[in-house]
Write a protein that holds these residues in place. Structure first.
Motif, PDB file in Angstrom:
ATOM      1  N   UNK A 110       0.829  -1.216   0.000  1.00 38.60           N
ATOM      2  CA  UNK A 110       0.000   0.000   0.000  1.00 38.60           C
ATOM      3  C   UNK A 110       0.858   1.258   0.000  1.00 38.60           C
ATOM      4  N   UNK A 111       1.896   1.241   0.814  1.00 40.99           N
ATOM      5  CA  UNK A 111       2.781   2.405   0.935  1.00 40.99           C
ATOM      6  C   UNK A 111       4.108   1.934   1.499  1.00 40.99           C
ATOM      7  N   UNK A 112       5.156   2.689   1.180  1.00 35.42           N
ATOM      8  CA  UNK A 112       6.486   2.439   1.744  1.00 35.42           C
ATOM      9  C   UNK A 112       7.251   3.735   1.727  1.00 35.42           C
ATOM     10  N   UNK A 113       7.878   4.054   2.864  1.00 37.16           N
ATOM     11  CA  UNK A 113       8.595   5.320   2.965  1.00 37.16           C
ATOM     12  C   UNK A 113       9.453   5.337   4.221  1.00 37.16           C
ATOM     13  N   UNK A 120      12.054   3.200   8.603  1.00 37.16           N
ATOM     14  CA  UNK A 120      11.407   2.682   7.392  1.00 37.16           C
ATOM     15  C   UNK A 120      10.101   2.002   7.746  1.00 37.16           C
ATOM     16  N   UNK A 121       9.075   2.196   6.932  1.00 40.24           N
ATOM     17  CA  UNK A 121       7.791   1.496   7.083  1.00 40.24           C
ATOM     18  C   UNK A 121       7.299   1.027   5.732  1.00 40.24           C
ATOM     19  N   UNK A 122       6.681  -0.153   5.733  1.00 40.35           N
ATOM     20  CA  UNK A 122       5.888  -0.583   4.588  1.00 40.35           C
ATOM     21  C   UNK A 122       4.519  -0.998   5.123  1.00 40.35           C
ATOM     22  N   UNK A 132      -1.640  -3.447   7.843  1.00 40.95           N
ATOM     23  CA  UNK A 132      -0.547  -4.123   8.533  1.00 40.95           C
ATOM     24  C   UNK A 132       0.747  -3.408   8.142  1.00 40.95           C
ATOM     25  N   UNK A 133       1.388  -2.838   9.132  1.00 40.96           N
ATOM     26  CA  UNK A 133       2.622  -2.077   8.922  1.00 40.96           C
ATOM     27  C   UNK A 133       3.795  -2.877   9.451  1.00 40.96           C
TER      28      UNK A 133
END
Length: 141
Positions: A110-113, A120-122, A132-133
């Motif tokens: 969904x997102x990553x940054x 870092x998170x995805x 779910x991160x």
């Protein structure tokens, strides 16, 4: 800042709960895809997973809204509707490996940054739509 210094402060979160409408699909996601260690499954009510020193409780919301049937375990009814969120902690190198693993299972990212502090998170979605991160532990440190 503690307002009342004589009240003890919790030292961690022992468990976190998310709610799903299809426990079998959730069990495939958390057990097979994420390979979390399953603690127990009770019929169509819940499946619990160990995550480090914590536990991820995956509940069928319809079942947890019912009054308890076991007088020895009088857990009050609870539940929620709509997508929730859980964040699982891991180092950056493992996040990148998890990213590849998820894509290999056709789970879209969904997102990553990187957060302003460099963590870092995805983010992905489980079959029930929960967010779910996977994030580096220093996100909140």
């Amino acid at each position: 800042m503690k307002i009342t210094p004589d009240i003890p402060a919790p030292n961690g979160i022992l468990e976190a709960a998310i709610y799903v409408d299809d426990l079998d699909a959730a069990e495939r996601f958390y057990g097979e895809i994420l390979e979390l260690e399953k603690i127990q499954r009770i019929a169509d009510r819940h499946v619990f997973y160990r995550v480090g020193a914590s536990v991820l409780l995956v509940f069928n919301a319809d079942e947890t809204e019912k009054p308890p049937q076991n007088p020895d375990l009088p857990v009050p009814p609870h539940g929620t509707r709509g997508p929730g969120h859980v964040c699982l902690s891991m180092p950056r190198s493992q996040i990148e490996a998890m990213r590849k693993h998820l894509l290999d299972w056709n789970v879209p990212i969904d997102a990553e940054f990187d957060w302003p502090n460099g963590a870092r998170s995805i983010y992905v979605r489980d079959p029930a739509g929960n967010s779910v991160e996977f994030a580096e532990p220093h996100l909140w440190g």
